[in-house]
Design a protein around this motif. Structure first.
Motif, PDB file in Angstrom:
ATOM      1  N   GLY A  21     -42.389 -32.857  26.040  1.00  0.00           N
ATOM      2  CA  GLY A  21     -41.319 -32.263  26.002  1.00  0.00           C
ATOM      3  C   GLY A  21     -41.566 -30.805  25.782  1.00  0.00           C
ATOM      4  N   VAL A  22     -42.412 -30.469  24.434  1.00  0.00           N
ATOM      5  CA  VAL A  22     -42.470 -29.489  24.053  1.00  0.00           C
ATOM      6  C   VAL A  22     -43.353 -28.486  24.823  1.00  0.00           C
ATOM      7  CG1 VAL A  22     -43.664 -28.223  22.048  1.00  0.00           C
ATOM      8  CG2 VAL A  22     -42.427 -30.320  21.581  1.00  0.00           C
ATOM      9  N   ILE A  23     -44.344 -29.210  25.522  1.00  0.00           N
ATOM     10  CA  ILE A  23     -45.257 -28.495  26.274  1.00  0.00           C
ATOM     11  C   ILE A  23     -44.461 -27.934  27.375  1.00  0.00           C
ATOM     12  CG2 ILE A  23     -47.150 -28.838  28.046  1.00  0.00           C
ATOM     13  CD1 ILE A  23     -48.392 -30.610  26.028  1.00  0.00           C
ATOM     14  N   ASP A  24     -43.440 -28.740  28.072  1.00  0.00           N
ATOM     15  CA  ASP A  24     -42.394 -28.551  29.231  1.00  0.00           C
ATOM     16  C   ASP A  24     -41.784 -27.516  28.960  1.00  0.00           C
ATOM     17  OD1 ASP A  24     -43.956 -30.303  30.786  1.00  0.00           O
ATOM     18  OD2 ASP A  24     -42.119 -32.060  30.477  1.00  0.00           O
ATOM     19  N   SER A  25     -41.183 -27.306  27.755  1.00  0.00           N
ATOM     20  CA  SER A  25     -40.404 -26.088  27.476  1.00  0.00           C
ATOM     21  C   SER A  25     -40.946 -25.023  27.071  1.00  0.00           C
ATOM     22  CB  SER A  25     -39.651 -26.757  25.889  1.00  0.00           C
ATOM     23  OG  SER A  25     -40.501 -26.633  25.043  1.00  0.00           O
ATOM     24  N   THR A  26     -42.405 -25.127  26.736  1.00  0.00           N
ATOM     25  CA  THR A  26     -43.189 -23.857  26.345  1.00  0.00           C
ATOM     26  C   THR A  26     -43.506 -22.923  27.676  1.00  0.00           C
ATOM     27  OG1 THR A  26     -44.156 -24.775  24.560  1.00  0.00           O
ATOM     28  CG2 THR A  26     -45.182 -22.967  25.608  1.00  0.00           C
ATOM     29  N   VAL A  27     -43.821 -24.293  28.631  1.00  0.00           N
ATOM     30  CA  VAL A  27     -44.220 -23.409  30.086  1.00  0.00           C
ATOM     31  C   VAL A  27     -42.969 -22.909  30.683  1.00  0.00           C
ATOM     32  CG1 VAL A  27     -44.916 -24.238  32.632  1.00  0.00           C
ATOM     33  CG2 VAL A  27     -46.127 -25.211  30.411  1.00  0.00           C
ATOM     34  N   ALA A  28     -41.853 -23.414  30.463  1.00  0.00           N
ATOM     35  CA  ALA A  28     -40.389 -23.152  31.061  1.00  0.00           C
ATOM     36  C   ALA A  28     -40.250 -21.554  30.428  1.00  0.00           C
ATOM     37  CB  ALA A  28     -39.191 -23.882  30.839  1.00  0.00           C
ATOM     38  N   ALA A  29     -40.591 -21.567  28.980  1.00  0.00           N
ATOM     39  CA  ALA A  29     -40.257 -20.285  28.596  1.00  0.00           C
ATOM     40  C   ALA A  29     -41.139 -19.169  28.759  1.00  0.00           C
ATOM     41  CB  ALA A  29     -40.321 -20.517  26.827  1.00  0.00           C
ATOM     42  N   ASN A  30     -42.382 -19.652  29.006  1.00  0.00           N
ATOM     43  CA  ASN A  30     -43.270 -18.567  29.531  1.00  0.00           C
ATOM     44  C   ASN A  30     -42.875 -17.961  31.021  1.00  0.00           C
ATOM     45  OD1 ASN A  30     -44.690 -18.597  27.167  1.00  0.00           O
ATOM     46  ND2 ASN A  30     -46.105 -20.030  28.061  1.00  0.00           N
ATOM     47  N   ALA A  31     -42.484 -19.182  31.774  1.00  0.00           N
ATOM     48  CA  ALA A  31     -41.942 -18.672  33.327  1.00  0.00           C
ATOM     49  C   ALA A  31     -40.828 -17.644  33.101  1.00  0.00           C
ATOM     50  CB  ALA A  31     -41.592 -19.912  33.867  1.00  0.00           C
ATOM     51  N   THR A  32     -39.653 -17.905  32.235  1.00  0.00           N
ATOM     52  CA  THR A  32     -38.795 -17.097  31.949  1.00  0.00           C
ATOM     53  C   THR A  32     -39.045 -15.597  31.442  1.00  0.00           C
ATOM     54  OG1 THR A  32     -37.405 -19.174  31.435  1.00  0.00           O
ATOM     55  CG2 THR A  32     -36.481 -16.888  30.853  1.00  0.00           C
ATOM     56  N   TYR A  33     -40.060 -15.537  30.738  1.00  0.00           N
ATOM     57  CA  TYR A  33     -40.410 -14.427  30.240  1.00  0.00           C
ATOM     58  C   TYR A  33     -41.062 -13.675  31.493  1.00  0.00           C
ATOM     59  CZ  TYR A  33     -40.189 -16.192  25.413  1.00  0.00           C
ATOM     60  OH  TYR A  33     -39.846 -16.840  24.258  1.00  0.00           O
ATOM     61  N   GLU A  34     -41.859 -14.294  32.115  1.00  0.00           N
ATOM     62  CA  GLU A  34     -42.325 -13.672  33.404  1.00  0.00           C
ATOM     63  C   GLU A  34     -41.507 -12.914  34.435  1.00  0.00           C
ATOM     64  OE1 GLU A  34     -45.286 -16.330  34.842  1.00  0.00           O
ATOM     65  OE2 GLU A  34     -46.591 -16.356  32.995  1.00  0.00           O
ATOM     66  N   GLN A  35     -40.477 -13.957  34.429  1.00  0.00           N
ATOM     67  CA  GLN A  35     -39.244 -13.348  35.423  1.00  0.00           C
ATOM     68  C   GLN A  35     -38.729 -12.181  34.972  1.00  0.00           C
ATOM     69  OE1 GLN A  35     -37.059 -17.154  36.244  1.00  0.00           O
ATOM     70  NE2 GLN A  35     -38.730 -18.069  37.325  1.00  0.00           N
ATOM     71  N   ASP A  36     -38.322 -12.355  33.734  1.00  0.00           N
ATOM     72  CA  ASP A  36     -37.382 -11.256  33.042  1.00  0.00           C
ATOM     73  C   ASP A  36     -38.175 -10.028  33.286  1.00  0.00           C
ATOM     74  OD1 ASP A  36     -35.199 -12.647  32.489  1.00  0.00           O
ATOM     75  OD2 ASP A  36     -35.814 -13.048  30.517  1.00  0.00           O
ATOM     76  N   LEU A  37     -39.713  -9.915  32.829  1.00  0.00           N
ATOM     77  CA  LEU A  37     -40.703  -8.937  32.917  1.00  0.00           C
ATOM     78  C   LEU A  37     -40.549  -8.167  34.259  1.00  0.00           C
ATOM     79  CD1 LEU A  37     -42.683  -6.936  31.263  1.00  0.00           C
ATOM     80  CD2 LEU A  37     -44.428  -8.506  31.846  1.00  0.00           C
ATOM     81  N   VAL A  38     -40.717  -9.181  35.229  1.00  0.00           N
ATOM     82  CA  VAL A  38     -40.877  -8.607  36.495  1.00  0.00           C
ATOM     83  C   VAL A  38     -39.598  -7.884  37.102  1.00  0.00           C
ATOM     84  CG1 VAL A  38     -40.937  -9.299  39.076  1.00  0.00           C
ATOM     85  CG2 VAL A  38     -42.608 -10.268  37.344  1.00  0.00           C
ATOM     86  N   HIS A  39     -38.298  -8.658  36.710  1.00  0.00           N
ATOM     87  CA  HIS A  39     -37.131  -8.012  37.089  1.00  0.00           C
ATOM     88  C   HIS A  39     -36.979  -6.730  36.466  1.00  0.00           C
ATOM     89  CE1 HIS A  39     -32.460  -8.770  37.523  1.00  0.00           C
ATOM     90  NE2 HIS A  39     -32.873  -7.672  38.040  1.00  0.00           N
ATOM     91  N   LEU A  40     -37.097  -6.649  35.106  1.00  0.00           N
ATOM     92  CA  LEU A  40     -37.305  -5.211  34.333  1.00  0.00           C
ATOM     93  C   LEU A  40     -37.923  -3.956  34.890  1.00  0.00           C
ATOM     94  CD1 LEU A  40     -35.953  -3.686  31.726  1.00  0.00           C
ATOM     95  CD2 LEU A  40     -37.843  -4.971  30.478  1.00  0.00           C
ATOM     96  N   ALA A  41     -39.236  -4.652  34.974  1.00  0.00           N
ATOM     97  CA  ALA A  41     -40.229  -3.442  35.700  1.00  0.00           C
ATOM     98  C   ALA A  41     -39.514  -3.128  37.299  1.00  0.00           C
ATOM     99  CB  ALA A  41     -41.667  -4.148  35.967  1.00  0.00           C
ATOM    100  N   ARG A  42     -39.048  -4.020  37.954  1.00  0.00           N
ATOM    101  CA  ARG A  42     -38.451  -3.547  39.194  1.00  0.00           C
ATOM    102  C   ARG A  42     -37.257  -2.663  39.172  1.00  0.00           C
ATOM    103  NH1 ARG A  42     -37.009  -8.205  40.848  1.00  0.00           N
ATOM    104  NH2 ARG A  42     -38.908  -8.869  41.853  1.00  0.00           N
ATOM    105  N   VAL A  43     -36.380  -2.889  38.213  1.00  0.00           N
ATOM    106  CA  VAL A  43     -35.210  -2.102  37.765  1.00  0.00           C
ATOM    107  C   VAL A  43     -35.496  -0.802  37.330  1.00  0.00           C
ATOM    108  CG1 VAL A  43     -33.203  -1.909  36.589  1.00  0.00           C
ATOM    109  CG2 VAL A  43     -33.764  -4.078  37.591  1.00  0.00           C
ATOM    110  N   ALA A  44     -36.647  -0.903  36.385  1.00  0.00           N
ATOM    111  CA  ALA A  44     -37.109   0.429  35.798  1.00  0.00           C
ATOM    112  C   ALA A  44     -37.769   1.551  36.669  1.00  0.00           C
ATOM    113  CB  ALA A  44     -38.150   0.229  34.580  1.00  0.00           C
ATOM    114  N   MET A  45     -38.576   0.681  37.742  1.00  0.00           N
ATOM    115  CA  MET A  45     -39.366   1.574  38.472  1.00  0.00           C
ATOM    116  C   MET A  45     -38.321   2.068  39.643  1.00  0.00           C
ATOM    117  SD  MET A  45     -42.799  -0.817  39.024  1.00  0.00           S
ATOM    118  CE  MET A  45     -43.528   0.524  40.330  1.00  0.00           C
TER     119      MET A  45
END
Length: 392
Positions: A21-45
């Motif tokens: 469960g910890v591993i799954d939550s960590t993977v999910a958190a990393n995926a969320t970070y990546e999605q937010d980073l991509v979204h933020l970059a798209r809006v900024a550009m």
């Protein structure tokens, strides 16, 4: 004595699902970070600054439980984020940016272009600019001797020789914001307000440590004995001189001009330091061209240095960047494209200049007579004959 063996028992059955469960939550958190980073970059550009701020606010709330450190950093960023009303707030200047009374446009802009490129300067120029930096870095040591750093500096020279780049580099070295005076905004349609505009800009820049760059100073600081100028502009010079005299030692006022001969004589006397930026010589040009090329075509350097003799850094950069774009689109070698553009410039030169370039290339061993002839358009017979005449 034999070491004792430590027996390990398998993990209890109930522990394994917890780890998964910890591993799954960590993977999910990393995926969320990546999605937010991509979204933020798209809006900024896309240049949507308000959307960027909204997205950062959402992220700070979202990570409140899962990553308090990140959420706190995002909240701090929002509190110190620059805005149109106070672009330098992040540097400790909370004053409102001065606006033109007529157009309501900002009279000053902050220069945020990322880390400054180290300027290529002649040794005597570099020494003066570096001393200006060292004086402000060592302000406390100067104070022990009853001295203060230079408060003002005047950069003179033709366009494209590194004046603005040097100011940007100083700001980076001193960790100070660089403010640039927008002269087109300062020159009000109502001349009586121009002096007020300049006072507002200088008062704003003096309110906290910064570097203020007055670009194209000759636009507002012309000679007061110029019969072509109206009385209001002459009074404007007086206003500017008074403000320069009152500049604090905690900040640095820099001015740049391409036409020093147009400046009022009193302006020259007000600056603590005057630095003349000449056109680059062969050594400076070679360093600059190598920097622009990214060391991709070192074999073309000597040819380009001679072809660009008497040109500014800006001229050299334009030629190299044009060549890099063409090479990227066509798939040609950068070396070949640079030589082609160099030949285009050679065709505009007189025969005597082209002959001298060919002789220099051959004499320095950079090129054979045949290659020098191909590049410069000067026949090999002409090159040989001139070499014999010169005893080479």
């Amino acid at each position: 004595m034999e070491p004792k063996m430590v027996r390990t028992s398998p993990l209890p059955a109930r522990i394994t699902p917890m780890i998964d469960g910890v591993i799954d939550s960590t993977v999910a958190a990393n995926a969320t970070y990546e999605q937010d980073l991509v979204h933020l970059a798209r809006v900024a550009m896309a240049g949507r600054s308000q959307d960027v701020q909204t997205l950062v606010q959402r992220m700070s709330r979202r990570y409140q439980r899962t990553n308090e450190t990140l959420a706190s950093a995002l909240r701090d960023l929002l509190r110190s984020a620059p805005s149109l009303d106070a672009p330098m707030r992040g540097f400790g200047n909370a004053a409102q940016v001065p606006l033109d009374g007529d157009s309501r446009l900002p009279l000053i802009r902050s220069d945020h272009l990322g880390p400054a490129v180290v300027p290529v300067l002649a040794p005597e120029v570099a020494a003066q600019v570096e001393q200006l930096r060292d004086e402000h870095r060592g302000a406390e040591r100067l104070a022990l001797s009853g001295l203060t750093p230079s408060r003002t500096g005047l950069f003179t020279g033709p366009p494209g020789v590194g004046k603005t780049l040097a100011a940007r580099w100083l700001a980076e070295e001193l960790s100070l914001p660089l403010l640039v005076l927008d002269l087109s905004s300062v020159m009000s349609s109502y001349l009586g307000r121009t002096g007020s505009n300049i006072r507002k800009v200088l008062d704003y820049a003096k309110s906290s440590p910064s570097i203020l760059l007055l670009d194209e100073l000759d636009t507002v600081a012309k000679r007061r004995d110029d019969s072509a100028e109206v009385g209001e502009l002459k009074r404007l010079v007086t206003v500017l001189l008074q403000e320069i005299d009152d500049w604090p030692s905690t900040s640095l006022l820099l001015a740049a001009t391409n036409h020093g001969e147009l400046l009022d004589p009193a302006v020259w006397r007000r600056f603590d330091l005057v630095v003349d930026f000449p056109l680059p010589g062969p050594v400076e040009l070679e360093k600059a061209i190598s920097q622009y090329c990214g060391n991709e075509a070192p074999e073309a350097l000597s040819f380009l240095v001679r072809v660009l003799s008497g040109s500014s850094f800006a001229d050299a950069e334009r030629l190299v960047m044009s060549a890099r774009r063409r090479a990227a689109l066509s798939g040609e070698r950068l070396f070949d494209v640079l030589l082609g553009l160099g030949q285009d410039r050679l065709r505009l030169m007189d025969s005597a200049t082209r002959l001298q370039i060919a002789l220099d290339l051959v004499q320095d061993g950079d090129l054979s007579q045949r290659r020098a002839s191909e590049l410069t358009g000067v026949s090999r017979d002409t090159i040989r004959r001139r070499q014999r005449e010169d005893g080479l």
